[in-house]
Design an enzyme around this catalytic site. Structure first.
Site, mmCIF file in Angstrom:
data_model
loop_
_atom_site.group_PDB
_atom_site.id
_atom_site.type_symbol
_atom_site.label_atom_id
_atom_site.label_comp_id
_atom_site.label_asym_id
_atom_site.label_seq_id
_atom_site.Cartn_x
_atom_site.Cartn_y
_atom_site.Cartn_z
ATOM 1 N N HIS A 22 2.108 0.228 6.727
ATOM 2 C CA HIS A 22 2.515 1.568 7.313
ATOM 3 C C HIS A 22 3.245 1.782 8.563
ATOM 4 O O HIS A 22 3.464 3.011 8.616
ATOM 5 C CB HIS A 22 1.085 2.305 7.069
ATOM 6 C CG HIS A 22 0.584 2.726 5.555
ATOM 7 N ND1 HIS A 22 -0.030 1.626 4.911
ATOM 8 C CD2 HIS A 22 1.021 3.904 4.670
ATOM 9 C CE1 HIS A 22 -0.264 2.307 3.567
ATOM 10 N NE2 HIS A 22 0.140 3.441 3.585
ATOM 11 N N TRP A 77 3.491 0.617 -4.611
ATOM 12 C CA TRP A 77 2.235 0.513 -5.348
ATOM 13 C C TRP A 77 2.105 -1.047 -5.539
ATOM 14 O O TRP A 77 0.901 -1.409 -5.136
ATOM 15 C CB TRP A 77 2.160 1.422 -6.411
ATOM 16 C CG TRP A 77 1.967 2.672 -6.451
ATOM 17 C CD1 TRP A 77 1.761 3.575 -5.162
ATOM 18 C CD2 TRP A 77 1.984 3.802 -7.368
ATOM 19 N NE1 TRP A 77 1.618 4.776 -5.382
ATOM 20 C CE2 TRP A 77 1.549 5.019 -6.854
ATOM 21 C CE3 TRP A 77 2.127 3.665 -8.708
ATOM 22 C CZ2 TRP A 77 1.738 6.249 -7.394
ATOM 23 C CZ3 TRP A 77 2.253 4.974 -9.571
ATOM 24 C CH2 TRP A 77 2.026 6.440 -8.819
#
Length: 113
Positions: A22, A77
């Site tokens: 992230h 994902w």
């Protein structure tokens, strides 16, 4: 602005890798989020439980739901699935949270004496 919060979790031993992925997220994912009206998006990690608390603000429910149908979101994902519980069709397992309190922005103060 619509506010949404939900919880997810990260697998044991994957906390650092989850955070690394992230920092930063892919530019094309950020662009897709912005293009679909996401104003702010934060994810917090509880180190003791590995629970992730996510908070997002967005402009339109249909646009928010459309993000899940984008190629970049599906690819993200798949990229994150080895690190966290995920549904068979891709998205991370998450539980929505019901808002029970909100203190909004204070009104501007009048600069006149």
């Amino acid at each position: 602005m619509i506010r949404r919060a939900f919880v997810m979790s990260v697998d044991a031993g994957q906390e650092a890798e989850y955070e690394r992925r992230h920092r930063p997220i892919w530019p094309e994912l950020e662009e897709a989020l912005r293009r679909h009206g996401v104003h702010t998006y934060s994810i917090f990690l509880h180190p003791g439980t590995r629970q992730l608390f996510a908070y997002v603000e967005f402009a339109d429910e249909a646009a928010w739901e459309a993000i899940a149908r984008t190629e970049v979101c599906r690819r993200w994902w798949r990229h994150m699935a080895p690190l966290m519980p995920s549904a068979p069709d891709g998205p991370p397992e998450s539980t929505p949270l019901r808002e029970v309190f909100h203190l909004g922005p204070l009104p501007p103060t009048d600069p006149r004496p």
